[in-house]
Enzyme design. Sequence first.
Site, PDB file in Angstrom:
ATOM      1  N   TYR A  51      39.312 -21.486  35.967  1.00  0.00           N
ATOM      2  CA  TYR A  51      40.384 -20.496  35.849  1.00  0.00           C
ATOM      3  C   TYR A  51      39.903 -19.046  35.812  1.00  0.00           C
ATOM      4  O   TYR A  51      40.731 -18.139  35.768  1.00  0.00           O
ATOM      5  CB  TYR A  51      41.226 -20.792  34.600  1.00  0.00           C
ATOM      6  N   ASN A 107      54.159 -20.976  37.324  1.00  0.00           N
ATOM      7  CA  ASN A 107      52.982 -21.836  37.170  1.00  0.00           C
ATOM      8  C   ASN A 107      53.315 -22.744  36.010  1.00  0.00           C
ATOM      9  O   ASN A 107      53.202 -22.351  34.845  1.00  0.00           O
ATOM     10  CB  ASN A 107      51.723 -21.014  36.892  1.00  0.00           C
ATOM     11  N   ASP A 118      64.867 -30.487  37.929  1.00  0.00           N
ATOM     12  CA  ASP A 118      66.326 -30.408  37.931  1.00  0.00           C
ATOM     13  C   ASP A 118      66.816 -28.993  37.649  1.00  0.00           C
ATOM     14  O   ASP A 118      67.798 -28.536  38.241  1.00  0.00           O
ATOM     15  CB  ASP A 118      66.908 -31.378  36.908  1.00  0.00           C
ATOM     16  N   HIS A 129      49.591 -22.100  41.523  1.00  0.00           N
ATOM     17  CA  HIS A 129      48.485 -22.696  40.765  1.00  0.00           C
ATOM     18  C   HIS A 129      47.245 -21.852  40.995  1.00  0.00           C
ATOM     19  O   HIS A 129      46.969 -21.449  42.132  1.00  0.00           O
ATOM     20  CB  HIS A 129      48.232 -24.141  41.199  1.00  0.00           C
ATOM     21  N   ILE A 130      46.524 -21.594  39.934  1.00  0.00           N
ATOM     22  CA  ILE A 130      45.299 -20.801  40.019  1.00  0.00           C
ATOM     23  C   ILE A 130      44.216 -21.587  40.746  1.00  0.00           C
ATOM     24  O   ILE A 130      43.532 -21.080  41.622  1.00  0.00           O
ATOM     25  CB  ILE A 130      44.851 -20.381  38.604  1.00  0.00           C
ATOM     26  N   SER A 131      44.075 -22.844  40.385  1.00  0.00           N
ATOM     27  CA  SER A 131      43.067 -23.697  41.014  1.00  0.00           C
ATOM     28  C   SER A 131      43.691 -24.450  42.189  1.00  0.00           C
ATOM     29  O   SER A 131      44.914 -24.514  42.336  1.00  0.00           O
ATOM     30  CB  SER A 131      42.505 -24.698  39.999  1.00  0.00           C
ATOM     31  N   ARG A 137      46.689 -34.686  39.542  1.00  0.00           N
ATOM     32  CA  ARG A 137      47.172 -33.331  39.827  1.00  0.00           C
ATOM     33  C   ARG A 137      47.637 -33.168  41.278  1.00  0.00           C
ATOM     34  O   ARG A 137      48.170 -32.136  41.641  1.00  0.00           O
ATOM     35  CB  ARG A 137      46.074 -32.302  39.541  1.00  0.00           C
TER      36      ARG A 137
END
Length: 142
Positions: A22, A71, A84, A97-99, A108
């Site tokens: 991160y 995120n 929903d 998403h950072i990664s 994931r």
Amino acid sequence: MKVQIINGPNLNLLGSREPEIYGNSRFDDYLRQLREAFPMVEVFYYQSNVEGELINKLQEVGFSFDGIILNAGGYTHTSVALHDCIKAITTPVVEVHISNIYAREEFRHRSIISSVCRGTIAGFGLGSYKLALSSIVEPIEH
């Protein structure tokens, strides 16, 4: 133009949490840079580790803002309730998403929220937020 950034669980630990994944920057420091890069946009920020609070914030801004950058952290892979909620609001949501979640653990690789988001940006570090904000400011035609 008003854009809400919403960060989910554990993202309050940016700068100290798994820096090899991160990075070393705190989100507050990056947020200042992001606001400077987009002076024509009011960028609001919210973070919570609690799923229901994320839903409350989405509902609060989801009918009046020009865009939401979300995120959802670990909730990305587990939360039907977030799915929903995003589906119910009218403000477009960009999943961030950072990664690169597809280069990590198998669990994931599936996002429950992607199908109801305008798009997904992953793997560019904190720069993923800048890409998402750019996509809201200058939408790409479908």
